[in-house]
Design a protein around this motif. Sequence first.
Motif, PDB file in Angstrom:
ATOM      1  N   LYS A 271       0.839  -1.203   0.000  1.00  0.00           N
ATOM      2  CA  LYS A 271       0.000   0.000   0.000  1.00  0.00           C
ATOM      3  C   LYS A 271       0.871   1.250   0.000  1.00  0.00           C
ATOM      4  O   LYS A 271       0.588   2.228  -0.708  1.00  0.00           O
ATOM      5  CB  LYS A 271      -0.902  -0.008   1.239  1.00  0.00           C
ATOM      6  CG  LYS A 271      -1.858   1.172   1.304  1.00  0.00           C
ATOM      7  CD  LYS A 271      -2.749   1.085   2.542  1.00  0.00           C
ATOM      8  CE  LYS A 271      -3.670   2.310   2.622  1.00  0.00           C
ATOM      9  NZ  LYS A 271      -4.523   2.261   3.835  1.00  0.00           N
ATOM     10  N   ARG A 272       1.941   1.206   0.778  1.00  0.00           N
ATOM     11  CA  ARG A 272       2.844   2.351   0.859  1.00  0.00           C
ATOM     12  C   ARG A 272       3.550   2.574  -0.474  1.00  0.00           C
ATOM     13  O   ARG A 272       3.827   3.710  -0.857  1.00  0.00           O
ATOM     14  CB  ARG A 272       3.848   2.110   1.983  1.00  0.00           C
ATOM     15  CG  ARG A 272       4.792   3.255   2.222  1.00  0.00           C
ATOM     16  CD  ARG A 272       5.560   3.042   3.505  1.00  0.00           C
ATOM     17  NE  ARG A 272       6.648   3.988   3.613  1.00  0.00           N
ATOM     18  CZ  ARG A 272       7.516   4.005   4.621  1.00  0.00           C
ATOM     19  NH1 ARG A 272       7.386   3.154   5.617  1.00  0.00           N
ATOM     20  NH2 ARG A 272       8.500   4.884   4.647  1.00  0.00           N
ATOM     21  N   TYR A 273       3.848   1.497  -1.195  1.00  0.00           N
ATOM     22  CA  TYR A 273       4.502   1.625  -2.506  1.00  0.00           C
ATOM     23  C   TYR A 273       3.586   2.327  -3.500  1.00  0.00           C
ATOM     24  O   TYR A 273       4.033   3.157  -4.308  1.00  0.00           O
ATOM     25  CB  TYR A 273       4.901   0.254  -3.030  1.00  0.00           C
ATOM     26  CG  TYR A 273       5.704   0.309  -4.315  1.00  0.00           C
ATOM     27  CD1 TYR A 273       7.022   0.751  -4.312  1.00  0.00           C
ATOM     28  CD2 TYR A 273       5.140  -0.078  -5.527  1.00  0.00           C
ATOM     29  CE1 TYR A 273       7.764   0.822  -5.484  1.00  0.00           C
ATOM     30  CE2 TYR A 273       5.875  -0.017  -6.705  1.00  0.00           C
ATOM     31  CZ  TYR A 273       7.189   0.435  -6.676  1.00  0.00           C
ATOM     32  OH  TYR A 273       7.914   0.508  -7.830  1.00  0.00           O
ATOM     33  N   GLU A 274       2.299   2.012  -3.442  1.00  0.00           N
ATOM     34  CA  GLU A 274       1.335   2.687  -4.313  1.00  0.00           C
ATOM     35  C   GLU A 274       1.299   4.191  -4.016  1.00  0.00           C
ATOM     36  O   GLU A 274       1.228   5.013  -4.933  1.00  0.00           O
ATOM     37  CB  GLU A 274      -0.061   2.073  -4.121  1.00  0.00           C
ATOM     38  CG  GLU A 274      -0.162   0.637  -4.627  1.00  0.00           C
ATOM     39  CD  GLU A 274      -1.497  -0.005  -4.251  1.00  0.00           C
ATOM     40  OE1 GLU A 274      -2.333   0.697  -3.631  1.00  0.00           O
ATOM     41  OE2 GLU A 274      -1.690  -1.200  -4.561  1.00  0.00           O
ATOM     42  N   GLU A 275       1.355   4.541  -2.718  1.00  0.00           N
ATOM     43  CA  GLU A 275       1.370   5.957  -2.341  1.00  0.00           C
ATOM     44  C   GLU A 275       2.646   6.637  -2.828  1.00  0.00           C
ATOM     45  O   GLU A 275       2.621   7.799  -3.265  1.00  0.00           O
ATOM     46  CB  GLU A 275       1.274   6.087  -0.814  1.00  0.00           C
ATOM     47  CG  GLU A 275      -0.057   5.613  -0.238  1.00  0.00           C
ATOM     48  CD  GLU A 275      -0.039   5.553   1.279  1.00  0.00           C
ATOM     49  OE1 GLU A 275       1.049   5.795   1.870  1.00  0.00           O
ATOM     50  OE2 GLU A 275      -1.088   5.259   1.884  1.00  0.00           O
TER      51      GLU A 275
ATOM     52  N   GLN B 131       4.301   5.874  -5.506  1.00  0.00           N
ATOM     53  CA  GLN B 131       4.179   6.095  -6.946  1.00  0.00           C
ATOM     54  C   GLN B 131       3.400   7.373  -7.243  1.00  0.00           C
ATOM     55  O   GLN B 131       3.740   8.127  -8.159  1.00  0.00           O
ATOM     56  CB  GLN B 131       3.490   4.892  -7.599  1.00  0.00           C
ATOM     57  CG  GLN B 131       4.378   3.650  -7.664  1.00  0.00           C
ATOM     58  CD  GLN B 131       3.644   2.451  -8.227  1.00  0.00           C
ATOM     59  OE1 GLN B 131       2.503   2.158  -7.837  1.00  0.00           O
ATOM     60  NE2 GLN B 131       4.295   1.746  -9.148  1.00  0.00           N
ATOM     61  N   GLU B 132       2.369   7.612  -6.432  1.00  0.00           N
ATOM     62  CA  GLU B 132       1.559   8.819  -6.635  1.00  0.00           C
ATOM     63  C   GLU B 132       2.325  10.087  -6.269  1.00  0.00           C
ATOM     64  O   GLU B 132       2.229  11.110  -6.944  1.00  0.00           O
ATOM     65  CB  GLU B 132       0.276   8.733  -5.801  1.00  0.00           C
ATOM     66  CG  GLU B 132      -0.679   7.638  -6.261  1.00  0.00           C
ATOM     67  CD  GLU B 132      -1.901   7.537  -5.352  1.00  0.00           C
ATOM     68  OE1 GLU B 132      -2.059   8.415  -4.485  1.00  0.00           O
ATOM     69  OE2 GLU B 132      -2.682   6.577  -5.517  1.00  0.00           O
ATOM     70  N   SER B 133       3.101  10.015  -5.172  1.00  0.00           N
ATOM     71  CA  SER B 133       3.824  11.199  -4.704  1.00  0.00           C
ATOM     72  C   SER B 133       5.242  11.301  -5.262  1.00  0.00           C
ATOM     73  O   SER B 133       5.950  12.262  -4.988  1.00  0.00           O
ATOM     74  CB  SER B 133       3.896  11.186  -3.171  1.00  0.00           C
ATOM     75  OG  SER B 133       4.612  10.035  -2.725  1.00  0.00           O
TER      76      SER B 133
ATOM     77  N   ASP C 257       7.860   9.543  -4.443  1.00  0.00           N
ATOM     78  CA  ASP C 257       8.830   9.457  -3.346  1.00  0.00           C
ATOM     79  C   ASP C 257       9.961   8.524  -3.787  1.00  0.00           C
ATOM     80  O   ASP C 257       9.821   7.298  -3.780  1.00  0.00           O
ATOM     81  CB  ASP C 257       8.143   8.926  -2.082  1.00  0.00           C
ATOM     82  CG  ASP C 257       9.062   8.943  -0.865  1.00  0.00           C
ATOM     83  OD1 ASP C 257      10.268   8.717  -1.030  1.00  0.00           O
ATOM     84  OD2 ASP C 257       8.554   9.182   0.246  1.00  0.00           O
TER      85      ASP C 257
ATOM     86  N   ASP D 157      11.353   5.754  -1.201  1.00  0.00           N
ATOM     87  CA  ASP D 157      10.444   4.614  -1.030  1.00  0.00           C
ATOM     88  C   ASP D 157      10.365   3.765  -2.291  1.00  0.00           C
ATOM     89  O   ASP D 157      10.294   2.529  -2.220  1.00  0.00           O
ATOM     90  CB  ASP D 157       9.053   5.103  -0.632  1.00  0.00           C
ATOM     91  CG  ASP D 157       8.913   5.296   0.868  1.00  0.00           C
ATOM     92  OD1 ASP D 157       9.902   5.022   1.578  1.00  0.00           O
ATOM     93  OD2 ASP D 157       7.838   5.717   1.332  1.00  0.00           O
TER      94      ASP D 157
ATOM     95  N   LYS E 293       6.763   5.666   9.856  1.00  0.00           N
ATOM     96  CA  LYS E 293       5.675   4.834   9.344  1.00  0.00           C
ATOM     97  C   LYS E 293       5.851   3.371   9.732  1.00  0.00           C
ATOM     98  O   LYS E 293       4.940   2.567   9.544  1.00  0.00           O
ATOM     99  CB  LYS E 293       5.595   4.961   7.816  1.00  0.00           C
ATOM    100  CG  LYS E 293       5.118   6.342   7.356  1.00  0.00           C
ATOM    101  CD  LYS E 293       4.966   6.385   5.839  1.00  0.00           C
ATOM    102  CE  LYS E 293       4.474   7.763   5.396  1.00  0.00           C
ATOM    103  NZ  LYS E 293       4.330   7.839   3.917  1.00  0.00           N
TER     104      LYS E 293
END
Length: 809
Positions: free
Chosen positions: A429-433, A435-437, A439, A442, A586
């Motif tokens: 889930k954090r990897y998907e976030e 990709q959006e931001s 980062d 990460d 996190k």
Amino acid sequence: MEEIKTSGPCLANIAVLGGGPMGIFLSTYLSPKTEDLYLWYDDRKRAEKIEKGRIASLLEDSITLPENVRVTSEFGFLKKGSWILIIAVPSRLMEGILEELIKVLDKDVPHFIFTFTKGILSVSTRRKTNCITYSEYIEKLSLASGFTSLEYTAVNGPNLLGELKREHHSFYCLASSGSKSIEIFESLFNGSKHHTKSYEDLNGLELFGAMKNPIAIACGIASGIPECGSNFEGELISLGYSEIVLLLETLEIPTRPVQEYGLADLISSCTSRYSRNKAYGHRFVRKLISGEDQPNLIERIELFFNPAEFIQKEVSQSESHVEGAFVLSSIIALAEEKKVEIPLYNTLFQILTRRVSPTELIRFVSKSTSDEVRHISKTATKRSGMGMTSGKKFQQALGKNVLRQVNGHPGMTDRVIKQSTLIVKSLKKRYEEAQESNDITDLLQIPKEIQLWKEVEKNFQEKGSKDLSRILDFYVSEIADDYKPFLRDTLIHLIAPTRFIFSGFKSGAGLPKIGGCIKEIKALASRYDILYTPTHRSHLDSVEVAFGLKWLGLPVPRYAADKKVMATPGLASILKSLGAYMVDRKRNRNILYLECLTQYSTMMLEAGIPTLVYPEGTRSRTGGIIPIKTGILSTSVEAYKHTGSEVIVVPIALSYENVPEDEEFCGSDKKPGFRDFFYKRTEVYMDLCEPIPVSKYIHEEDPTGSIGFEITQGWKKYRRILPNQLLARLLVESGTETPISFLELKAMIKEAVLTKKGNYLARDPDEILNKGTKVLKQRRMISVENGLVKVLDPNLIQYYANMCTDEIP
């Protein structure tokens, strides 16, 4: 090959546990007593080699094992029948062996255990079971498992292996949990040169047997110092005996029988040329004098981080089992728990860990026999020499420490592995976030972490493996700083004037304004390990503290930096070279990761490296002091326990006129940028609070809770109440909806300064009103028209009001 003479009747089911010199002798001596005698050895490859070659080492000789001695590294042979077990293993293996015996032995038939091993239960086992000796532990385990008959017998001397091998007269002092064991032992050791005495005090006999060995090491060290002879060794024995008796009395163990079962064993161990403990002490001091024994960098790191383990590792490299070195740290820990002074043992520990010279024994004995103070402080001064070392150098030692902690807590490894599925799910889930931001950090790191956790899960499911080393290496590498002192000093000297210039040459713009207990902290920092604990208001906190401490000439600490601050691998590399270690908030539920962080900070302190932690855990979003997370403070307590060196906790109160992130904390969508950290920051005050020695609270039920309370009190007492903060507080108290006149505000200021305690920057009402109004107007929090003050931004006003609304001690 040397043959050992044996004789006596035949008994069934005898096993000797321990393939060292004593185990080899006992198995050979007892082999005629049974049809097949099992010799268990903890090293599988060594056991297979001895079983195949039938040759074993016994002190300086090689001997041929009798044909009926079967060498093994497994316990399966114990599952059937009644057994006579002779234990002669290193004490570090003893707890595990007792636990394994309870699992494999048939609980419905009698068993008889005789142990030549001298030791004390580890700290973790003592706390878990409330037992001290091996006999107490095996009794607890056997009762819990429903054994019908299991007798445990401790065997003390004087029965030095060198003399047993040469068939000299030897003496066995026995204490047993059952009556039949004594008869069995006498039938096993029934030669004309074996003499047996039995006693009722099992615990006392065990503890004395363990405690006399370090005294023999001290005598060995003394024998290698030219100006010390038999007179000196005799005095050491006397002092050591008195400390043993003192601890036994504190444990409410009768000391009168000690003269019968202990004195002879103590004297022979401390004086005989066959004593392995004394020989070890003599070799130790001769190597130091000759310069042979200079620890390399890795060994120095181990010495700093876990001196007790270093001693044990050093001893393990020899064939002899030097039990005095293994048990020393346990004896000291037990004495500390019982608040008993045992200065000779503490001095010996300091010598073996290279903190003091062997000649410290002379100083100690001289003082102990005079009218001066008869004990040395258990609170040692700081250790130097590692302060400039980068965290990268500590990675191997850190990994070992974490594994030791995880494996040392029952069930913790299983809890870590059980988390793997949830951790992988969270990481995806954090990897998907990320990709959006976009980062970058990460995006690079998370796939590696997911793969490693999947390996942990797969290896456990397919092989039952609980190996955490690869994921642990990943975390350790990510966390560790790469400190480069020259780079940090250069940047501090460059950035401070740059900030001063960018601010328009305003006073206090380059460095924080410093106050508090400066002289006292300077004096303590030269002698003791320091843990700085500042309030946490801004990402600038670490910068302000570093600049302020450098200006004062105090040691600049390593500090934690949030992973979000280390936005890219390049920036992370720069910050790590400045002494920052990475913290990923996190992962606040990841047991293994949190243990890595705790051990990292602890190890920095143990190495004498000043460290900075934020007890509040995160930046205060309210402006006020938030409850302390005492778990973060455990690093200071653990460092003190591991090293015996004093740790001074130094609370620091940081007071900002303007916090660069204030709008973000008050709900604004605007995030602070690079310019905000230069231009929005105006005056910052750094006050060093009263120092807190960890030793003062170490014996309390909750030392971290007490230290945390003192830190909070220090913050409240020393934080500056700035004019804009006090004005904001009074505006909130009067109601932010209605404008208020200057006259009313001035009266309120005057009353507040007179009636409410606080470290006010200014106390003159006119000065407070003028300066406070100016700062709040510049930030557009208030407007002033016709002598009336109107609140424009209630949220920001409340934020700054919170900085001085906590109760002041």
